[in-house]
Scaffold this motif. Structure first.
Motif, mmCIF file in Angstrom:
data_model
loop_
_atom_site.group_PDB
_atom_site.id
_atom_site.type_symbol
_atom_site.label_atom_id
_atom_site.label_comp_id
_atom_site.label_asym_id
_atom_site.label_seq_id
_atom_site.Cartn_x
_atom_site.Cartn_y
_atom_site.Cartn_z
ATOM 1 N N GLU A 205 0.822 -1.212 0.000
ATOM 2 C CA GLU A 205 0.000 0.000 0.000
ATOM 3 C C GLU A 205 0.856 1.263 0.000
ATOM 4 O OE1 GLU A 205 -3.012 -0.098 3.011
ATOM 5 O OE2 GLU A 205 -4.327 -1.164 1.611
ATOM 6 N N MET B 31 0.495 6.803 -6.661
ATOM 7 C CA MET B 31 -0.586 7.758 -6.909
ATOM 8 C C MET B 31 -0.149 9.182 -6.604
ATOM 9 S SD MET B 31 -4.000 5.778 -5.743
ATOM 10 C CE MET B 31 -5.037 6.970 -6.578
ATOM 11 N N MET C 220 -6.453 8.695 -2.864
ATOM 12 C CA MET C 220 -6.884 7.439 -2.256
ATOM 13 C C MET C 220 -6.441 7.356 -0.805
ATOM 14 S SD MET C 220 -6.632 3.744 -3.983
ATOM 15 C CE MET C 220 -6.761 2.185 -3.177
ATOM 16 N N PHE D 60 -5.831 4.527 2.137
ATOM 17 C CA PHE D 60 -5.631 3.081 2.183
ATOM 18 C C PHE D 60 -6.017 2.491 3.539
ATOM 19 C CE2 PHE D 60 -2.937 4.681 -1.114
ATOM 20 C CZ PHE D 60 -3.050 3.734 -2.112
ATOM 21 N N GLN D 61 -6.263 1.185 3.501
ATOM 22 C CA GLN D 61 -6.650 0.453 4.702
ATOM 23 C C GLN D 61 -5.606 0.588 5.816
ATOM 24 O OE1 GLN D 61 -7.371 -3.671 3.909
ATOM 25 N NE2 GLN D 61 -8.269 -4.026 5.900
ATOM 26 N N LEU E 92 -10.970 7.978 -3.268
ATOM 27 C CA LEU E 92 -11.155 6.539 -3.136
ATOM 28 C C LEU E 92 -10.784 6.137 -1.714
ATOM 29 C CD1 LEU E 92 -9.334 5.435 -6.424
ATOM 30 C CD2 LEU E 92 -11.648 6.282 -6.147
ATOM 31 N N ASP F 193 -10.231 2.677 0.686
ATOM 32 C CA ASP F 193 -10.157 1.215 0.710
ATOM 33 C C ASP F 193 -10.241 0.733 2.153
ATOM 34 O OD1 ASP F 193 -9.800 -1.420 0.201
ATOM 35 O OD2 ASP F 193 -7.710 -1.273 -0.418
#
Lengths: 310, 298, 366
Positions: free
Chosen positions: A200, A207, C79, C81-82, C156, C158
């Motif tokens: 991640e 990104m 985004m 993230f988890q 986004l 997640d």
């Protein structure tokens, strides 16, 4: 390789559990068996230390005392004569300028070798571990095989190639060959380390920035501290201790210290000056030994990670 | 699909490594194999005499020094295997008796930090027939001991083995210690509760559990033995006579001293073949282990 | 105009299909939740949108732009993230700044945005700390901040709440909802938690096996589940699903249980004409039961069932009865639950107009 790191982690956890405050460790009574084990280990330790002891005391003796033949006795007169002689005027082939020549050659070989070998393997490991390269698996397997190839099978072609690019016989030739030969193993080490960076974080970086080099410099490089030091120590000692590459590619003018030492002890004219030889051996061994005694733990990590280097 | 720079930059960064692999490893190996089929002497010749392409190999296997090299390779391999046994004993004792662990570890591992040339120098001195250990032992009355092993062809190889064991035992100890530490500590408690004696515990439980470590050690040792060169140079320089020739030494000698390129290439190819024979099980073992850990992860 | 759309998306890994010809479009400002069990393809779909993995076939549009072959950084997305994916060697400030590294903004604009996001998320005092010195909730805020500074149209998420404890999860849930109301951006949010989906989403896409099972507002998903999977997945305790036979006689449509109990379906709006004697699945929500006998006017059916056990779950309680060798779950008032003794046989009735019927073969809503 990964097995070992896991083992080390488990070892850390085990120690933490053992020293937990709830169960103050009982002072173990010394049993007969313990004494036997310690005595055995001590005898082994003496066996391991004898060569070092003999080398050290011989290097401080005079030739007169050596000729008396009492190998294990301490010097009657402690003298630095042999050290001075080995460093300044011992002969390597026809040149009698001492090991200092080889020492400086080794230093000059060391730095470009380190930069080249670590630089190329780090980038390669990073690209293979964290970027989506379709043929990464096949290439890694090839590198794995290359890590085991005996030097002799690529020796002559490498001589021809380094001669063709005009680096044969100088410091750069030795440095480049070191980088080439270390590349497969070091790449595998870096790749295994980078593989553990969470996916991640890489996704976030892709990104945020998307730039291969910017992510490497700003995110990955700062996270590589541990492995960098381990590899650095591994490489310093293995480059410093190398003989074969130095003697093959160093030519006459750029031979590292180990080659000087080998010449000194094998090609002897007249009476052998054993005290000089021992002083020369110690001078060659001191840099890696200093590293070992100061950062031994990292050294062990390095050699076990680079175990396939043999 | 559109051109995406982000897709190409990692591949571009891999270019140096790929080039090095292709040229300095794959290319060089093919080059040497090719040379081994030619009649090259001091300089490479690229014509192959097809009536007898394997002439260098025929010569190689007729060569006495090569036969000695192969024999010595086996002797060195079997002798150095003592380092694994010794390493395991040291590791088991250090692991059992925690006192002084770091001191003993430091002492047993330091030979690994120094160059094999230095190791060879030191042992060459210890084996010195005039002033060495033998002289010291004789002077205290133990005249029946012969310790100038390096001076006769029959014993020189054992001298090399002793130095090799001294140098590498610490390494195998470190690997074994890591293997021992990874064994669940409950096994020790369970064995004590069951009253299993120590010898049986090691031979029937611990050693079988560490078989992967042992196999790894054995393969690393074999590969190390094939590469053995520095220690020979420093201790015996192949002598007395050719009694301590090993393939690595033989090959370089053929190239640099005799200037016989085709012949040396054939010897190098044989070294590669021997490596491959040892290496193949390692590949299979790794693949097997990966499958196992892969299964465990699911 | 749809702001984000997936057109005929197929994704396979090797020979394993993960997504099959998937179509989905949401409007600007929508809060889309991709909901489903693990392995249903929801995270794959999100990663495809982010550009972290490539589609095997199909097209992804953001606004009028076909972004299928565009680099992640150029898609105009951010985004969260988890695991938060904060850069461990950078400070909070450095993390936020790196979030802008692709945008080539002037220095003062970068500073302005970081200050704005830090203020909005109340992380100003943390700017000089490293992620290792932050609590879970604080890390979460920084991760959101790193997305916010990019000032993009689509966010986004997640599974961003799965690493937080229950209390913090509720708080953060509300905050994300608030953030959406303030910023009016489009959000695509992946979770397996139906409470998150029901509370935050404006649109939910329920996924299973790489296929979107139902796409609609939270109300639609809950009130009119399109098939057995959605019916069983949404709601806690889960909807009771029983195999029954349809009986159409004298203009009256009924479902007949094995034990003979008849369930009145006269007010059920069939999408397809029912057939007499057809095997169907009847779905009964636990909260639409009442304990105690009722009249034919207000209840579709009354069951005489023995109590298995009752459990209190905070503000309300669940009771389980045995109906035809299977547990029947009911949501009841805590006071009622307290009066239920295991083994005791009680009448329970189901409210009229709340039943769900599914075809036993296709699993589709009838």
């Amino acid at each position: 390789m990964s097995d070992l790191t896991i083992a080390q982690k488990m070892l850390g956890g085990e120690v933490a559990v053992r020293s937990a405050p709830y169960f103050p460790r009982k002072k173990k009574r010394i049993t007969g068996r313990s004494i036997a084990i310690i005595i055995f280990l001590s005898i082994c330790a003496i066996f391991f230390c004898v060569p070092l002891y003999v080398v050290i005391i011989t290097s401080f003796k005079t030739m007169e005392q050596i000729r008396e033949g009492a190998m294990f006795s301490l010097p009657n007169v402690w003298t630095l004569e042999a050290w001075d002689h080995a460093w300044n005027s011992a002969c390597s082939g026809i040149n009698c300028n001492g090991l200092k020549v080889g020492f400086w050659n080794s230093v000059q070989i060391l730095f470009p070798s380190l930069i080249l070998s670590i630089g190329i393997s780090m980038i390669t490991g990073y690209a293979l571990a964290l970027w989506n390269v379709r043929w990464a698996g096949g290439f890694l397997f090839l590198l794995f095989i290359c890590a085991f190839v005996p030097f002799q099978i690529i020796m002559f072609p490498l001589i021809s190639m380094t001669a063709a690019i005009k680096v044969y016989g100088n410091v750069w030739g030795v440095a480049i060959v070191h980088a080439v030969l270390a590349m497969p193993v070091l790449t595998l080490i870096f790749r295994n380390y980078y593989k553990d960076i969470p996916q991640e974080i890489m996704s976030a970086a892709v990104m945020d920035s998307g730039s291969f080099w910017k992510i490497f410099v700003e995110i990955i490089l700062p996270m590589s501290g541990n492995i960098l030091i381990v590899v650095l120590i591994l490489q310093i000692t293995s480059i410093w201790n190398d003989y074969l590459i130095g003697v093959t590619f160093g030519g006459m003018g750029s031979q590292p210290m180990t080659v000087n030492l080998a010449n000194l002890i094998t090609i002897s004219t007249g009476t052998t000056r054993y005290n000089d030889n021992m002083a020369a051996a110690l001078q060659t061994a001191i840099p890696p030994l200093v590293i070992y005694f100061f950062v031994g733990k990292l050294f062990v990590q390095g050699i076990t990670a680079g175990a396939i280097k043999g | 699909m559109a051109f995406r720079w982000s897709r190409w930059s990692p591949q571009l960064a891999l270019l140096p490594a790929v080039t090095v692999t292709a040229v300095a490893f794959v290319g060089a190996i093919i080059w040497t194999i090719y040379l081994s089929l030619t009649r090259s002497r001091r300089l490479p010749e690229y014509g192959i005499d097809w009536s007898e392409p394997l002439r260098q190999y025929t010569r190689l296997f007729a060569d006495d020094a090569w036969a000695i090299s192969l024999k010595n390779l086996i002797i060195l391999g079997l002798g150095s295997a003592l380092a694994i046994v010794f390493g395991f004993i040291l590791a088991a004792m250090i692991d059992k008796e925690k006192r002084g662990e770091s001191l003993f570890r430091t002492v047993f591992l330091y030979p690994l930090a120094v160059s094999l040339i230095v190791t060879g120098t030191a042992w060459r001195w210890l084996f010195n027939p005039e002033f060495g250990v033998e002289h010291a032992l004789h002077s205290i009355g133990l005249t029946w001991i012969n310790f100038s092993w390096l001076s006769t062809g029959e014993t020189a190889m054992y001298g090399v083995i002793l130095a090799a064991v001294w140098q590498s035992s610490g390494f195998y100890m470190a690997l074994m210690l890591a293997g021992l530490k990874s064994i669940n500590s409950e096994i020790w408690s369970a064995a004590r509760l069951d009253g299993v004696n120590l010898f049986r515990l090691y031979t029937e439980i611990i050693i079988p559990m560490m078989k992967f470590t042992f196999v790894t050690c054995a393969i690393l040792l074999s590969l190390g033995v094939i590469k053995a060169y520095d220690v020979i140079v420093a201790m015996t320089n192949g002598g007395p006579g050719q009694s301590t020739y090993v393939p690595a030494y033989f090959t370089i000698q053929a190239l640099s001293a005799k200037g016989n390129l085709g012949f040396a290439s054939a010897a190098a190819v044989m070294m590669l073949v021997i490596t491959a024979v040892i290496f193949l099980p390692l590949v299979m073992l790794t693949a097997w282990q990966q499958r196992r850990t892969g299964r465990a992860a699911h | 105009m749809p702001k984000v759309s997936f057109e005929h998306i197929t994704k396979t890994y090797g020979n394993v299909p993960v997504l099959k010809d998937l179509n989905l479009a949401i409007d600007d400002g929508d809060f889309l939740v991709l909901l489903g069990p693990s392995g249903c393809g929801k995270t794959t779909l999100l990663n495809l949108l982010a550009g972290l993995i490539d589609v095997t076939d199909g097209r992804i549009m953001i606004g009028d732009r076909d972004v299928t072959d565009v680099d992640p950084k150029d898609r105009g997305l951010a985004m969260v993230f988890q695991s938060y994916a904060l850069y461990p060697t950078k400070t909070v400030y450095g993390n936020l700044k790196f979030g802008l590294s692709a945008s080539k903004l002037p220095k003062d604009e970068v500073e302005r945005r970081i200050a704005w996001a830090a203020k909005l998320l109340q992380i100003e005092p943390l700017l000089n700390r490293k992620p290792a010195h932050l609590s879970g909730g604080q890390r979460q805020r920084v991760a959101i901040g790193r997305a916010l500074v990019k000032n993009v149209g689509v966010f986004l998420f997640d599974e961003p709440l799965s690493n937080l404890d229950a209390k913090l999860r509720t708080e953060t849930r509300l905050e994300i909802k608030k953030l959406h109301d303030t910023l009016k951006t489009t959000i695509v949010y992946v979770t397996h938690d139906q409470i998150e989906a029901m509370t935050m989403a404006t649109k939910i896409a329920v996924m299973n096996g790489g296929v979107i099972q139902q796409f609609g507002t939270p109300d639609e998903i809950y009130e009119r589940p399109a098939n057995l999977f959605v019916a069983g997945f949404i709601g806690s305790p889960a909807m009771n699903l029983r195999k029954v036979k349809l009986s159409i006689a004298n203009g009256k449509t009924e479902a007949v249980f094995g034990s003979g109990v008849r369930f009145d379906l006269s007010d059920y709006r069939f999408a397809t004409a029912p057939q007499d004697g057809a095997e169907v699945i009847l779905g009964l929500r636990p909260e639409h039961f009442l304990v105690g006998a009722g009249t034919a006017a207000d209840s579709a059916a009354t069951f005489e069932v023995p109590v298995q056990y009752a459990e209190r779950t905070g503000p309300d309680a669940s009771a389980y009865f045995v109906l035809e060798n299977d547990l029947l779950a009911l949501r009841v008032e805590p006071a009622v639950a307290a009066g239920l003794k295991p083994g005791q046989v009680v009448p329970v009735r189901y409210l009229k107009g709340k039943a769900h019927l599914f075809d036993a073969q296709t699993g589709q809503r009838m």
